[in-house]
Design a protein around this motif. Sequence first.
Motif, mmCIF file in Angstrom:
data_model
loop_
_atom_site.group_PDB
_atom_site.id
_atom_site.type_symbol
_atom_site.label_atom_id
_atom_site.label_comp_id
_atom_site.label_asym_id
_atom_site.label_seq_id
_atom_site.Cartn_x
_atom_site.Cartn_y
_atom_site.Cartn_z
ATOM 1 N N MET A 63 -1.509 -11.847 0.372
ATOM 2 C CA MET A 63 -1.305 -11.348 -0.980
ATOM 3 C C MET A 63 -2.505 -10.540 -1.468
ATOM 4 S SD MET A 63 1.678 -11.890 -1.993
ATOM 5 C CE MET A 63 1.350 -11.272 -3.643
ATOM 6 N N VAL A 64 -3.696 -10.976 -1.114
ATOM 7 C CA VAL A 64 -4.900 -10.212 -1.461
ATOM 8 C C VAL A 64 -4.835 -8.826 -0.825
ATOM 9 C CG1 VAL A 64 -7.398 -10.049 -1.104
ATOM 10 C CG2 VAL A 64 -6.384 -12.219 -1.823
ATOM 11 N N VAL A 65 -4.427 -8.787 0.441
ATOM 12 C CA VAL A 65 -4.364 -7.507 1.155
ATOM 13 C C VAL A 65 -3.271 -6.612 0.574
ATOM 14 C CG1 VAL A 65 -3.886 -6.412 3.375
ATOM 15 C CG2 VAL A 65 -5.336 -8.431 3.286
ATOM 16 N N VAL A 66 -2.087 -7.181 0.269
ATOM 17 C CA VAL A 66 -1.007 -6.343 -0.246
ATOM 18 C C VAL A 66 -1.388 -5.734 -1.592
ATOM 19 C CG1 VAL A 66 0.359 -8.058 -1.542
ATOM 20 C CG2 VAL A 66 1.510 -6.172 -0.425
ATOM 21 N N LEU A 67 -2.097 -6.498 -2.407
ATOM 22 C CA LEU A 67 -2.524 -5.976 -3.705
ATOM 23 C C LEU A 67 -3.620 -4.927 -3.543
ATOM 24 C CD1 LEU A 67 -2.516 -5.941 -6.739
ATOM 25 C CD2 LEU A 67 -3.934 -7.993 -6.746
ATOM 26 N N ALA A 68 -4.642 -5.249 -2.756
ATOM 27 C CA ALA A 68 -5.757 -4.314 -2.572
ATOM 28 C C ALA A 68 -5.306 -3.058 -1.831
ATOM 29 C CB ALA A 68 -6.892 -4.997 -1.811
ATOM 30 N N ALA A 69 -4.512 -3.233 -0.766
ATOM 31 C CA ALA A 69 -4.060 -2.078 0.017
ATOM 32 C C ALA A 69 -3.116 -1.202 -0.791
ATOM 33 C CB ALA A 69 -3.371 -2.546 1.297
ATOM 34 N N GLY A 70 -2.252 -1.816 -1.598
ATOM 35 C CA GLY A 70 -1.371 -1.029 -2.459
ATOM 36 C C GLY A 70 -2.159 -0.242 -3.487
ATOM 37 N N HIS A 71 -3.211 -0.860 -4.000
ATOM 38 C CA HIS A 71 -4.088 -0.199 -4.967
ATOM 39 C C HIS A 71 -4.807 0.978 -4.313
ATOM 40 C CE1 HIS A 71 -7.221 0.234 -8.037
ATOM 41 N NE2 HIS A 71 -6.484 -0.534 -8.820
ATOM 42 N N VAL A 72 -5.300 0.772 -3.091
ATOM 43 C CA VAL A 72 -5.981 1.842 -2.349
ATOM 44 C C VAL A 72 -5.031 3.007 -2.098
ATOM 45 C CG1 VAL A 72 -6.978 2.446 -0.096
ATOM 46 C CG2 VAL A 72 -7.698 0.346 -1.259
ATOM 47 N N LEU A 73 -3.803 2.688 -1.661
ATOM 48 C CA LEU A 73 -2.814 3.730 -1.380
ATOM 49 C C LEU A 73 -2.490 4.528 -2.627
ATOM 50 C CD1 LEU A 73 -0.761 5.065 0.531
ATOM 51 C CD2 LEU A 73 0.835 3.224 -0.032
ATOM 52 N N ALA A 74 -2.278 3.825 -3.732
ATOM 53 C CA ALA A 74 -1.907 4.503 -4.977
ATOM 54 C C ALA A 74 -3.015 5.397 -5.501
ATOM 55 C CB ALA A 74 -1.531 3.463 -6.030
ATOM 56 N N ASN A 75 -4.261 5.095 -5.148
ATOM 57 C CA ASN A 75 -5.381 5.898 -5.629
ATOM 58 C C ASN A 75 -5.805 6.988 -4.646
ATOM 59 O OD1 ASN A 75 -6.510 4.931 -8.337
ATOM 60 N ND2 ASN A 75 -6.140 3.010 -7.273
ATOM 61 N N VAL A 117 3.972 -4.272 -6.007
ATOM 62 C CA VAL A 117 2.858 -3.339 -6.175
ATOM 63 C C VAL A 117 3.332 -1.985 -6.699
ATOM 64 C CG1 VAL A 117 1.036 -2.080 -4.974
ATOM 65 C CG2 VAL A 117 1.459 -4.479 -4.439
ATOM 66 N N ILE A 118 4.362 -1.431 -6.082
ATOM 67 C CA ILE A 118 4.824 -0.096 -6.455
ATOM 68 C C ILE A 118 5.332 -0.057 -7.895
ATOM 69 C CG2 ILE A 118 6.589 1.655 -5.990
ATOM 70 C CD1 ILE A 118 4.224 1.613 -4.032
ATOM 71 N N GLY A 251 -2.407 3.411 14.426
ATOM 72 C CA GLY A 251 -1.549 2.699 13.487
ATOM 73 C C GLY A 251 -0.131 3.224 13.459
ATOM 74 N N VAL A 252 0.029 4.534 13.398
ATOM 75 C CA VAL A 252 1.361 5.137 13.358
ATOM 76 C C VAL A 252 2.124 4.862 14.646
ATOM 77 C CG1 VAL A 252 2.604 7.335 13.289
ATOM 78 C CG2 VAL A 252 0.729 6.911 11.684
ATOM 79 N N THR A 253 1.432 4.937 15.779
ATOM 80 C CA THR A 253 2.073 4.649 17.071
ATOM 81 C C THR A 253 2.621 3.222 17.095
ATOM 82 O OG1 THR A 253 0.610 6.193 18.224
ATOM 83 C CG2 THR A 253 1.759 4.553 19.567
ATOM 84 N N ILE A 270 3.864 -6.255 8.127
ATOM 85 C CA ILE A 270 4.188 -4.848 8.400
ATOM 86 C C ILE A 270 3.974 -4.005 7.141
ATOM 87 C CG2 ILE A 270 6.077 -3.259 8.935
ATOM 88 C CD1 ILE A 270 4.832 -4.611 11.355
ATOM 89 N N VAL A 271 4.361 -4.533 5.982
ATOM 90 C CA VAL A 271 4.106 -3.814 4.727
ATOM 91 C C VAL A 271 2.612 -3.571 4.557
ATOM 92 C CG1 VAL A 271 4.178 -3.989 2.199
ATOM 93 C CG2 VAL A 271 6.178 -4.611 3.545
ATOM 94 N N ASN A 272 1.810 -4.591 4.815
ATOM 95 C CA ASN A 272 0.361 -4.432 4.704
ATOM 96 C C ASN A 272 -0.174 -3.405 5.702
ATOM 97 O OD1 ASN A 272 -0.152 -6.163 2.583
ATOM 98 N ND2 ASN A 272 -0.472 -7.946 3.872
ATOM 99 N N THR A 273 0.368 -3.421 6.919
ATOM 100 C CA THR A 273 -0.055 -2.441 7.918
ATOM 101 C C THR A 273 0.265 -1.023 7.461
ATOM 102 O OG1 THR A 273 0.340 -4.051 9.694
ATOM 103 C CG2 THR A 273 0.157 -1.739 10.340
ATOM 104 N N ILE A 274 1.471 -0.838 6.907
ATOM 105 C CA ILE A 274 1.863 0.480 6.401
ATOM 106 C C ILE A 274 0.917 0.924 5.291
ATOM 107 C CG2 ILE A 274 3.664 1.742 5.150
ATOM 108 C CD1 ILE A 274 5.720 -0.011 6.641
ATOM 109 N N PHE A 275 0.635 0.018 4.351
ATOM 110 C CA PHE A 275 -0.242 0.342 3.233
ATOM 111 C C PHE A 275 -1.649 0.720 3.726
ATOM 112 C CE2 PHE A 275 1.830 -2.045 -0.604
ATOM 113 C CZ PHE A 275 2.954 -1.258 -0.452
ATOM 114 N N ILE A 276 -2.201 -0.084 4.637
ATOM 115 C CA ILE A 276 -3.571 0.146 5.089
ATOM 116 C C ILE A 276 -3.686 1.451 5.874
ATOM 117 C CG2 ILE A 276 -5.385 -0.691 6.653
ATOM 118 C CD1 ILE A 276 -4.546 -3.548 5.874
ATOM 119 N N ILE A 277 -2.800 1.653 6.838
ATOM 120 C CA ILE A 277 -2.857 2.878 7.648
ATOM 121 C C ILE A 277 -2.620 4.110 6.788
ATOM 122 C CG2 ILE A 277 -1.787 4.132 9.565
ATOM 123 C CD1 ILE A 277 -3.539 1.744 10.387
ATOM 124 N N SER A 278 -1.659 4.014 5.863
ATOM 125 C CA SER A 278 -1.396 5.149 4.965
ATOM 126 C C SER A 278 -2.609 5.427 4.092
ATOM 127 C CB SER A 278 -0.176 4.855 4.089
ATOM 128 O OG SER A 278 0.982 4.667 4.877
#
Length: 437
Positions: A63-75, A117-118, A251-253, A270-278
């Motif tokens: 949950m920490v990662v999904v929140l932080a990674a979503g925040h990073v992606l959005a910014n 997050v979104i 990551g994309v591969t 997988i959601v967290n992986t998508i957020f972090i790589i993106s």
Amino acid sequence: MKFMTKVANTIMERYLPDPYIFVAILTVLVLFLGVVLTPSTPLDMVVHWGNGFWGILAFTMQMVVVLAAGHVLANSPVFKKLLSFSASKLTKPSTAIIVVTFVSLLASWINWGFGLVIGALFAKEIARHVKKVDYRLLIASAYSGFIVWHGGLAGSIPLTIATSGHFYEDLVGVIPTTSTIFTPYNLFIVIVIGITLPFFNRFMMPKEEDVVEVDPKLLVEEEQKFPPAERTFASWSERSYVLTILIGLIGVTYLIYHFATKGFALDLNIVNTIFIISGIILHGTPQRFLAAVQNAIKTTGGIVFQFPFYAGIMGMMTASGLAVVFSQWFIAISNDFTFYLFTFYSAGLVNFFVPSGGGQWTVQAPVMIEAAQAIGADYAKTAMAIAWGDAWTNMIQPFWALPALAIAGLRARDIMGFCLFVLIFTGVIISIGFLFF
């Protein structure tokens, strides 16, 4: 309706404590109930609490990662422009409420972590562009879409029982999603909520003089400042796109391989992986990505120090048998017609103390499956009744609101007045779904 929501908001603002105080009160209450309603002694309940305290540590980190990674992606520059462009097309507060609710519903049905997050990030961006929109209702609307998650593609209970080797396979077998997620009653609930909830939220809009607009301070973003470039390997590597390209390719591969071999399997990892790589790709350089991470981590404090307390409560509920006691109350007043409805209500009650879909299934499944077997009820529908009960009372359980509140910069009491009416409204729809389908 406007008067009722105003009264509810006033009550919540005065009496609903901070989420930490809420979980502390729940801890004491569950300990007391365990002593009164089960054979457990006070020491037993304390031991159950301590044994469970770190029981969802891995989930807390997710949950920490999904929140932080979503925040990073959005910014990231590209995503900020996308959110800003979408939000700029909205001009009326009423339209803003409808659109953010629909986006949150759709995203949460696809994946609950994505939706949490979104929805909040989009709502915050809308607040920058739409004047005279009530910020509390805007964030509450973004959170309200979370109601459909357990009836969606990432619902933990239906996906668990559809997986070979699950804990209760010897009792119920492997139940495909065609018997849970894609049944007429579940689709009825999801579709009716999806169509009506955006307009219900719009109906709760306060009078113009009662509108609480966003505090401009919440929209101020810290300007990223970087030290001047130096002729060193460290400085070059921090500003280089080479590492970003290489990590992005890796990551994309992997993501392509995952979806090619496992289909559209979206779990939280997988959601967290998508957020972090993106986020890595869209920020361009490691320096900008790490600066965004540092800024995002500030929003995760509530999760880090509150989730273990809920794990402790879950430990007491499970080990003492208190969750079984609650479930049996509802079973005792059930018949063939009302069994699924009361299963839904019992799950809603248990969810206050065990706000985890997987944890709640572990707690309630044995007693509910046994009851279903005794009256000849459908196992799949029983499981979905538990799933919907788990999702339903999330509307007034601060646990799941923490990520959205952290992004929005609000307190639980700011949105819970609106969420209370969402609970009542959706409760009627879900009840109809389980009674008449």
